[in-house]
Design an enzyme around this catalytic site. Structure first.
Site, PDB file in Angstrom:
ATOM      1  CB  VAL A 391      -0.954  -0.009   1.212  1.00  0.00           C
ATOM      2  CG1 VAL A 391      -1.675   1.334   1.346  1.00  0.00           C
ATOM      3  CG2 VAL A 391      -1.975  -1.145   1.084  1.00  0.00           C
ATOM      4  CG  ASP A 392       4.327   3.421   2.686  1.00  0.00           C
ATOM      5  OD1 ASP A 392       3.880   4.524   2.327  1.00  0.00           O
ATOM      6  OD2 ASP A 392       5.165   3.307   3.605  1.00  0.00           O
TER       7      ASP A 392
END
Length: 658
Positions: A391-392
């Site tokens: 996600v990051d």
């Protein structure tokens, strides 16, 4: 609290004064860009991974490569601490488990137990209760070599693979890294193979008579007692599992691993999982040339730094825990876009063009267990890791593409990639408004109390730093704070702020990293800069600034007996984070920012970059830290370029999410 580490700072540099520094750093970074457009820098952990690499080769009985072993040995001896053992990070206290593994590896390649460095290490190990007091993964390593009985290893029956999803202990309820490490390990625990270990090297001298493993001290005492009692029962019944059930469970493990084998990037694209997959195939009788075992074994070699290390050139070799090309490339692209100008922007576009086809659009990974109806659209951290997009990374890549798309005629080039990434990232939001790194709602906290989880890193719950990046991405794309998902995310960030004004950083060290992330997000989400949360954070960053003008934070700030930020000598990466955080909320003209910019200006090296021995990357708090060799190169450039741009504009407003 402040720490004095160098002489007084100079007067405020003007933007013209920092321009030569920016250009020198830009040229140095451009020289490190690969022809296809990407960047990747060394990613260094502690002694554990290189030691495990040596032990893996001897476990498998492979021919010794004396040259490689000598270079790894040189690396291990160099990083041995003055305390006699090995630390988890530069300058840290002795870590028993890392020291046991490093000692074992050095003995395996021929270091005499009576050599001074080995004697010092052994004395420190024995003073701490011996190898029996090492962590679970170290005890498993010792058991695989027959150096310790399996009865001293917490029981994780392979039949766990057959449990229904409602069962409290289920692999889907664990974090991706725990899942990929554990599944092949379940087979090893069931079969209990013994290393070939052709030299017959053991470490009996590291054990203290009558000393047993210590029980886990952290966590919930009720859950701890329950799982401890359950572990004793499982040890007793372990020989009596039905054979057909065990065979079915082992088959399930093999299917899981093989499905996610991930080519030469390996299971989960992380060393522990890859190494366990190799040993699993070996224990099951797969020959060396079997395609699945062979490709898993090659994945291990892909992690080796063989062409000369940054610190010691071709004198040393070490094994990395994983590779970071997506992360490095996206972050350098941001820095280059901030630098601006034809050459820097061209390099950023080249980087983003390399990133574009790396997007995972067709594979529904393990994350889909919680989000079955969500279309894939993320990026991994490594070259390839289709089952485990990050996600990051996805948020950071998306923001860089969004910024680049605003340049001339590039909007259409990245529009579809951005849209799919936004859809996936927003869809991964957890119920509390935040985001984890790889899964949604991965908050089964009771699992951290099982004896196997003495590392306390079995889960991937929402964290401030990842959530802040998602807020930044959404806000930069024009999503208003009135949007329900955005409001929930901002509320999550505000709720997670510490009393002193800082935010915890899960994936970077630590409160400086978390605070930088949160301030960037709150700024672009249009929170007023006089908001109490922002003012408290600004005051906190100014309070912890070192007297030399920089910022630094020790990895000990993750200690269980939480006391918050731990001061340390200034580092280039942490100074850059603090500066980017302050400048995001209107502090470009403050004395604190001036001092920080001066620190960066004064500490640029001859190459045009910055050196950093300290670890500022987080793997698993208190267990595993990372030295991103790129952090001290691109983050300072990014901060300097932003400072110049804000000064030139004479309007200190940051319009981007990072």
């Amino acid at each position: 609290m402040t720490v004095s580490t160098s002489s007084a700072f100079h007067h405020s540099p003007l933007s013209d004064d920092v321009e030569p520094i920016i250009q020198k750093a830009t040229r140095a970074l451009l020289e490190k860009q690969h022809q296809d457009g990407h960047w990747v820098f060394e990613l260094e952990a502690d002694a554990t991974i290189p030691a495990e690499y040596i032990l893996l080769k001897h476990y498998l009985g492979e021919p010794q490569d004396l040259e490689i072993e000598a270079k790894i040995g040189r690396y291990l001896r160099r990083i041995q601490g003055e305390h006699g053992g090995w630390s988890l990070f530069y300058g840290g206290d002795l870590d028993l488990s890392a020291t046991v593994k490093a000692y074992f590896a050095l003995k395996m390649i021929g270091d005499s137990p009576d050599a001074p460095h080995m004697l010092r290490a052994r004395n420190e190990i024995l003073a701490r209760g011996g190898a029996m007091r090492a962590n679970v993964f170290t005890r498993i390593q010792l058991a695989l070599f027959g150096a310790m009985s399996w009865e001293h290893v917490p029981q994780m029956p392979v039949e766990l693979m057959l449990m229904p999803e409602w069962f409290p202990v289920h692999i889907n309820k664990m974090a991706y890294w725990a899942r990929t490490v554990l599944v092949p390990l379940l087979v090893l625990q069931a079969l209990k193979p013994v290393a070939r270990n052709r030299r017959g090297i053991l470490v009996d001298e590291l054990f203290v008579p009558d000393v047993l493993p210590t029980l886990q001290e952290s966590g919930d005492p009720i859950w701890r007692r329950f799982f401890s009692a359950l572990d004793k029962v499982l040890h007793k019944v372990e020989p009596y599992w039905p054979k057909n059930m065990r065979a079915k469970a082992i088959h399930s493990c093999v299917h899981f691993v093989t499905e996610r084998l991930n080519g030469e990037d390996g299971l989960g694209a992380i060393y522990p999982a890859i190494a366990n997959s190799v040993m699993m195939y070996d224990a099951l009788g797969y020959p060396e040339n079997h395609p699945e075992r062979a490709i898993a074994r090659r994945a291990v070699e892909k992690l080796m730094v063989l062409d000369g290390t940054e610190d010691q050139g071709d004198k040393e070799v070490y094994c990395q825990p994983c590779l970071s090309p997506i992360w490095d490339t996206a972050l350098v692209a941001h820095a280059m876009l901030e630098v601006g100008g034809d050459e820097a922007e061209k390099s950023a576009i080249s980087a983003l063009s390399w990133l574009k086809p790396q997007q995972i659009l067709d594979v529904k990974g393990d994350w889909a267990w919680r989000r079955p109806d969500l279309r894939p659209g993320g990026w991994a951290f490594q070259y390839r890791n289709d089952y485990y997009p990050d996600v990051d990374d996805t948020a950071v890549v998306t923001m860089a593409m969004d910024r680049a798309a605003k340049l001339s005629d590039l909007r259409d080039d990245f529009e579809e990639s951005k849209a799919r990434a936004m859809e996936w990232t927003i869809g991964m939001q957890s119920d509390n408004g935040g985001w984890g790194a790889f899964d949604a709602n991965n908050s089964y906290t009771y699992l951290n109390n099982i004896p196997f989880a003495d590392h306390g890193a079995l889960l991937d719950p929402p964290t401030v730093d990842v959530s802040a990046r998602c807020v930044s991405m959404m806000a930069q794309a024009g999503i208003s704070i009135t949007d329900p998902k955005m409001k929930a995310a901002v509320d999550y960030l505000l709720k997670e702020q510490e009393e002193d004004g800082s935010w915890f950083g899960r994936w970077g060290v630590n409160y400086i990293y978390g605070t930088w992330s949160a301030l960037c997000a709150l700024n672009v989400a249009a929170l007023p800069h006089d908001h109490l949360a922002i003012q408290k954070a600004v005051a906190w960053l100014k309070t912890i600034q070192n007297e030399d003008g920089g910022w630094g934070e020790n990895c000990d700030s993750y200690a269980l007996d939480y006391s918050g930020y731990e001061p340390m000598d200034s580092t280039a990466s942490q100074t850059a984070w603090a500066l980017l955080g302050l400048m995001a909320v209107g502090e470009a003209n403050s004395e604190a920012v001036t001092k920080g910019i001066n620190w960066l200006a004064q500490n640029q090296d001859e190459e045009g970059l910055w050196k950093e021995d300290y670890y500022s990357g987080g793997g698993f708090p208190r267990v595993f830290y990372l030295r991103y060799h790129g952090y001290s190169k691109y983050f300072p450039l990014w901060a300097l370029a932003r400072y110049r741009n804000l000064k030139k504009a004479n309007q200190p407003i940051v319009h981007y999410g990072m």
